[in-house]
Design an enzyme around this catalytic site. Structure first.
Site, PDB file in Angstrom:
ATOM      1  N   GLU A 161       0.808  -1.217   0.000  1.00  0.00           N
ATOM      2  CA  GLU A 161       0.000   0.000   0.000  1.00  0.00           C
ATOM      3  C   GLU A 161       0.844   1.270   0.000  1.00  0.00           C
ATOM      4  O   GLU A 161       0.338   2.363   0.182  1.00  0.00           O
ATOM      5  CB  GLU A 161      -1.000  -0.004   1.156  1.00  0.00           C
ATOM      6  CG  GLU A 161      -0.450  -0.442   2.493  1.00  0.00           C
ATOM      7  CD  GLU A 161      -1.538  -0.594   3.578  1.00  0.00           C
ATOM      8  OE1 GLU A 161      -2.676  -0.170   3.360  1.00  0.00           O
ATOM      9  OE2 GLU A 161      -1.208  -1.122   4.647  1.00  0.00           O
ATOM     10  N   ASP A 220      -4.858   3.174   0.631  1.00  0.00           N
ATOM     11  CA  ASP A 220      -3.632   3.916   0.942  1.00  0.00           C
ATOM     12  C   ASP A 220      -2.734   4.063  -0.282  1.00  0.00           C
ATOM     13  O   ASP A 220      -2.118   5.111  -0.472  1.00  0.00           O
ATOM     14  CB  ASP A 220      -2.859   3.210   2.062  1.00  0.00           C
ATOM     15  CG  ASP A 220      -3.448   3.556   3.414  1.00  0.00           C
ATOM     16  OD1 ASP A 220      -3.701   4.746   3.656  1.00  0.00           O
ATOM     17  OD2 ASP A 220      -3.675   2.637   4.216  1.00  0.00           O
ATOM     18  N   CYS A 264      -7.580  -5.551  -1.322  1.00  0.00           N
ATOM     19  CA  CYS A 264      -8.553  -5.426  -0.229  1.00  0.00           C
ATOM     20  C   CYS A 264      -8.988  -3.978  -0.015  1.00  0.00           C
ATOM     21  O   CYS A 264      -9.722  -3.687   0.916  1.00  0.00           O
ATOM     22  CB  CYS A 264      -8.009  -6.034   1.059  1.00  0.00           C
ATOM     23  SG  CYS A 264      -6.478  -5.269   1.616  1.00  0.00           S
TER      24      CYS A 264
HETATM   25  C1  PEP Z   1      -6.150  -0.049   2.190  1.00  0.00           C
HETATM   26  O1  PEP Z   1      -5.352   0.832   2.509  1.00  0.00           O
HETATM   27  O2  PEP Z   1      -6.595  -0.207   1.033  1.00  0.00           O
HETATM   28  C2  PEP Z   1      -6.662  -0.967   3.211  1.00  0.00           C
HETATM   29  C3  PEP Z   1      -7.434  -1.981   2.896  1.00  0.00           C
HETATM   30  O3  PEP Z   1      -6.359  -0.692   4.519  1.00  0.00           O
HETATM   31  P1  PEP Z   1      -7.101   0.447   5.389  1.00  0.00           P
HETATM   32  O4  PEP Z   1      -8.277   0.958   4.591  1.00  0.00           O
HETATM   33  O5  PEP Z   1      -7.515  -0.217   6.653  1.00  0.00           O
HETATM   34  O6  PEP Z   1      -6.013   1.454   5.542  1.00  0.00           O
HETATM   35 MG    MG Z   2      -4.339   0.743   4.397  1.00  0.00          MG
END
Ligand code: PEP
Ligand code: MG
Length: 596
Positions: A445, A469, A516
């Site tokens: 990320e 991110d 994700c």
């Molecule tokens: C992301 O950064 O895409 C991620 C799934 O983590 P979070 O949204 O919890 O930072």
């Molecule tokens: Mg993230």
């Protein structure tokens, strides 16, 4: 201002926070707000006021415990935990000190002092540049209102738990404790002037599955109890005096929605496989110990991201290793033999804990570039080790995998792996069972992680691309800042090239790569992600069925051609339009429904 039509219809626009459409008579809450006035008391009455304050706090604490109990019975411990945060307000030493000092110094009534000091706190919180803290203002005002009412001996004006007729509730703001007590059979939906997507009120509405719209500006002053309204929790529209034509149009959409949902149910147990036979894994993102049931209900093939930091928020003490173990074990056991990927703590950024024992001496200038996730864990190694041990122990009870967030360089990965090995050795010595071959993966990320993906891929068993991110760090666009939201561009050619680079590195080293971040649940982008070669999509459970529906109607060959085009193309809008075009042709009924 609402948009008015000649037919007397008026449309207000807000932020949709809980899906669904309802039509009914309005009940405006909170118009008869209690007026508190400054009342001086003689010097000798000060001890009595302090005593009254004590009694008021006691009564409020009792009420909050009763509500917490009621909510636990009706909706589960997850939703009731909000009231722990309310009790914490009552325990806040700075607030209480401020109130007692004001009673003693200014010689005023307990209710006036509590009202003034709590409002000061609320105003300070409201002015902070942090969405999460700003939204906690509602909690503070909720508790303060309760204390003042108790001191004045007032009952709640409308008992929302015992309404006599079905209605659509409209209020300036709806306190989480009021929302939790709404009579689900009578409240068809609700709308508020203020609020955001992550407020507790919005979270409650989704749990209760009541359609809701927030951020409607001053709707509560423009409409009245008894008028008819249509509230659309999908698009955020509140339509006052809807015409027959509007009601007819909504009726048709509802029909399409029903028949579409029927089709989604039919594919519940089917795999996410394209028309030309390419199968991807469709998993779900979860946050709580009890979320496994929802994943199964949605037809998810396991958990692709367990955001464990939510176990650490809204509380004053750290969850113990045992408490964490029970949470991870529960999800793993509920979904066994499906995989559950447990991400280690991603505290920091917008997920700020309020935990005793964690040094937070200064507010960070750039929290998203700061003390967050794996950086925090490697410094707070006792917290990290407790979590790693809990995850390892849970791995004996199901198909658990472990994943590190925010890896920016090799060093973080090797240091984390060393800690895992130490924890494994401890458990081995103590004879505690765990999966010796637990798979470890890395979130990709940060652009630096993409650029060294080959090195990382040699050392892990999978990648999960965190596009939420990755997009913000690649494009230098704060993911929370609405002023520059137009620059937050998932189909920016740079972002797509980074995804491709990551997937290719993974495949070269024989490991899989999933996504994700939220783009995995954007129907218009799914063909592009498939074409770029991702092996897994992990998304919020309610969106698993429609995304599976899309995947099953796509051809991988066409998606790959789209990806080839996208990697050469210079215009993100053109890429998006092409990808969306493929979905519209493959699943035309999807956009006519309200499923997304
Ligand atoms: C992301 O950064 O895409 C991620 C799934 O983590 P979070 O949204 O919890 O930072
Ligand atoms: Mg993230």
């Amino acid at each position: 201002m609402p948009e008015r039509t000649a037919m007397g219809e008026a449309t207000f626009r807000g932020i949709p926070v809980s899906a669904g459409v309802c039509v009914g008579k309005i009940l405006v809450l909170g118009q008869q707000r209690v007026q508190i006035e400054r009342q001086a008391v003689p010097e000798e009455d000060v001890p009595r006021q302090l005593e009254r304050l004590e009694q008021g706090l006691l009564a409020t604490r009792q009420q909050l415990h009763d509500i917490q109990h009621q909510v636990t019975q009706a909706m589960g411990a997850k939703d009731a935990s909000i009231f722990e945060a309310h009790v914490l307000v009552l325990d806040d030493p700075t607030l209480l000190e401020g109130v007692t000092r004001m009673i003693a110094d200014e010689k005023v009534t307990a209710e006036w002092a509590f009202h003034v000091v709590a409002e000061r706190f609320a105003n300070t919180l409201e002015s902070l540049p942090d969405d999460y803290l700003r939204e906690r203002v509602a909690d503070l005002r909720d508790v303060a209102g309760r204390v003042v009412n108790n001191l004045l001996g007032h009952e709640e004006a409308v008992d929302v738990a015992n309404l006599k007729a079905p209605c659509v509730v409209i209020a300036h703001d709806l306190a989480p404790s009021t929302t939790a007590r709404l009579d689900k059979k009578m409240v068809l939906g609700f709308g508020t002037d203020v609020g955001g997507k992550t407020s507790h009120t919005a979270i409650m509405a989704r749990s209760l599955r009541i359609p809701a719209v927030v951020g409607l500006q001053n709707v509560s002053h423009q409409i009245h109890t008894g008028q008819t309204v249509l509230l659309d929790g999908f698009t955020g529209l509140v339509i006052l005096n809807p015409t027959d034509q509007t009601l007819f149009q909504y009726g048709q959409i509802e029909q399409r929605q029903k028949s579409f949902e029927e089709r989604l149910r039919e594919i519940h147990d089917q795999p996410a496989v394209t028309l030309d036979g390419a199968q991807i894994t469709l998993s779900a993102n979860v946050e709580e110990a009890t979320d496994g049931a929802e994943v199964k209900l949605a037809g998810g093939e396991g958990v692709g991201l367990f955001r464990t930091e939510f176990l650490f928020l809204n509380r004053s003490t750290l969850p113990s290793e045992e408490e964490q173990y029970q949470a991870y074990r529960q999800v793993a056991a509920d979904l066994k033999p499906a995989p559950v990927i447990i991400r280690t703590l991603d505290l920091g950024g917008d997920k700020l804990p309020n935990l005793v024992g964690i040094a937070q001496d200064t507010a960070e200038m750039n929290p998203f570039l700061g003390w967050r996730a794996i950086r925090f864990c490697l410094q707070e190694s006792a917290i990290f080790r407790a979590q790693l041990r809990a995850i390892l122990r849970a791995s004996a009870e199901g198909n658990v995998k472990l994943m590190y967030p925010m890896i920016s360089g090799l060093e973080e990965l090797t240091q984390s792996n060393e800690l895992v090995e130490q924890c494994k050795a401890e458990l081995r010595t103590a004879g505690v069972p765990f999966d010796e071959n637990i798979e470890i993966g890395a979130m990709i990320e940060i652009p630096s992680a993409v650029m060294i993906a080959d090195s990382l891929a040699k050392r892990v068993k999978f990648f999960s691309i965190g596009t939420n991110d990755l997009i913000q760090y690649t494009l230098a666009v704060d993911r929370l800042n609405e002023k520059i939201a137009y620059l937050y561009d998932p189909t920016h050619p740079a972002v797509l090239r980074l995804i491709k680079h990551t997937v290719d590195a993974a495949h070269r080293h024989g490991i899989w790569a999933g996504i994700c971040g939220e783009i995995a649940s954007d129907p218009a982008i799914v063909p592009l992600l498939l074409g770029l070669g991702v092996d897994e999509l992990s998304i919020t459970p309610p969106l698993v069925p429609p995304i599976k529906y899309i995947v099953r109607r796509l051809k991988l060959a066409e998606c790959q051609e789209l990806a080839r085009f996208a990697l050469e193309c210079e215009s993100s809008a053109e890429i998006l339009a092409r990808s969306q075009g493929i979905v519209s042709r493959a699943a035309p009924d999807l956009f006519g429904s309200l499923a997304l």
